[in-house]
Write a protein that holds these residues in place. Structure first.
Motif, mmCIF file in Angstrom:
data_model
loop_
_atom_site.group_PDB
_atom_site.id
_atom_site.type_symbol
_atom_site.label_atom_id
_atom_site.label_comp_id
_atom_site.label_asym_id
_atom_site.label_seq_id
_atom_site.Cartn_x
_atom_site.Cartn_y
_atom_site.Cartn_z
ATOM 1 N N TYR A 69 6.340 7.239 1.007
ATOM 2 C CA TYR A 69 5.638 7.334 -0.267
ATOM 3 C C TYR A 69 5.281 8.790 -0.577
ATOM 4 C CZ TYR A 69 1.976 6.436 -3.744
ATOM 5 O OH TYR A 69 1.215 6.417 -4.884
ATOM 6 N N CYS A 71 3.457 11.279 -3.631
ATOM 7 C CA CYS A 71 2.731 11.357 -4.895
ATOM 8 C C CYS A 71 2.381 12.815 -5.167
ATOM 9 C CB CYS A 71 1.468 10.503 -4.858
ATOM 10 S SG CYS A 71 0.640 10.392 -6.467
ATOM 11 N N GLY A 95 12.447 6.596 -1.414
ATOM 12 C CA GLY A 95 11.104 6.039 -1.298
ATOM 13 C C GLY A 95 10.395 6.032 -2.633
ATOM 14 N N THR A 96 9.131 5.686 -2.610
ATOM 15 C CA THR A 96 8.343 5.606 -3.829
ATOM 16 C C THR A 96 7.884 6.999 -4.226
ATOM 17 O OG1 THR A 96 7.573 3.446 -3.096
ATOM 18 C CG2 THR A 96 6.351 4.486 -4.900
ATOM 19 N N GLN A 97 8.076 7.337 -5.505
ATOM 20 C CA GLN A 97 7.650 8.642 -6.006
ATOM 21 C C GLN A 97 6.742 8.450 -7.207
ATOM 22 O OE1 GLN A 97 11.323 10.706 -6.835
ATOM 23 N NE2 GLN A 97 11.832 10.899 -4.673
ATOM 24 N N ARG A 98 5.601 9.101 -7.153
ATOM 25 C CA ARG A 98 4.624 8.988 -8.239
ATOM 26 C C ARG A 98 4.154 10.364 -8.668
ATOM 27 N NH1 ARG A 98 6.461 4.641 -8.659
ATOM 28 N NH2 ARG A 98 5.453 2.637 -8.238
ATOM 29 N N LEU A 113 -2.270 2.128 -1.714
ATOM 30 C CA LEU A 113 -1.244 2.172 -0.667
ATOM 31 C C LEU A 113 -1.815 1.616 0.631
ATOM 32 C CD1 LEU A 113 1.673 3.261 -0.220
ATOM 33 C CD2 LEU A 113 0.621 5.374 0.600
#
Ligand SMILES: [Zn+2]
Length: 206
Positions: A69, A71, A95-98, A113
């Motif tokens: 993750y 961010c 993966g997750t990108q914010r 998270l």
């Protein structure tokens, strides 16, 4: 690597110029203490001898390798957000990108998270909660506070901080609509995103 700099800051309270520690990168493996500082609201805060606390604006990258993750805090408006999005693309990271506009928004993302909750379904839950309140106002700030068994606890920023609660099952129903999950590259999962997602959900239901 943890990117830590020293920056010269003038206290807005008393005008004293002083050095402050500025963290620009948090890796939860390598800098667990910085993650705790972030969650306590103590990261990148100038605490002056006069008593004034000042939040320093900074581009902070948060990376949790276990959750895959990322961010990025991009406090400088649209140009800053575009730069952050480009950096994500260039990094080739999966993966997750914010991308979020503030450290406070990052704190909420990290809490979600850690609680194992999907941020997009949480943002949709917020829109529905605000729309159902006695004085509906989608511009109000509603922040996730904690998952407490089967209850999700929130804080509404009204004239005073107002605690709110909603059943986890309502969130779970939203999270089960996996076709609503943001696509890779959709990094700004915020109120505007959720208002559109809820609008589509209602349109598809009718
Ligand atoms: Zn001061």
């Amino acid at each position: 690597m943890s990117i830590v700099g020293i920056t010269r800051v003038t206290c807005p309270g008393c005008g004293l110029a002083q050095d402050a520690r500025l963290v620009q990168s948090i890796n939860t493996h390598k800098n667990p203490a910085d993650k705790q500082r972030l969650l306590r609201g103590e990261l990148n805060v100038l605490v002056c001898a006069c008593g004034r606390r000042t939040q320093l604006a900074a581009n902070v990258v948060f990376h949790d390798p276990d959750a895959d993750y990322f961010c990025q805090v991009a406090p400088g408006g649209e140009a800053d957000v575009a730069k952050a999005a480009e950096a994500f693309r260039a990094s080739g990271a999966r993966g997750t990108q914010r991308i979020v506009p503030s450290l406070n928004a990052l704190v909420e993302k990290v809490k979600l998270l850690d609680a194992g909750l999907e941020d997009w379904a949480i943002e949709m839950a917020k829109v529905l909660l605000l729309a159902a309140s006695p004085e509906p106002d989608l511009d109000r700030v509603l922040l996730f506070e904690a998952l407490d068994g089967e209850v999700i606890r929130w804080v509404l920023f009204a004239s005073e901080l107002r605690p709110m609660a909603s059943p986890r099952s309502a969130y779970a129903k939203l999270a089960s609509r996996t076709h609503a999950r943001p696509a890779a590259g959709e990094a700004q999962i915020d109120r505007a995103w959720a208002v559109e997602a809820v609008r589509q959900m209602i349109a598809n239901a009718s």
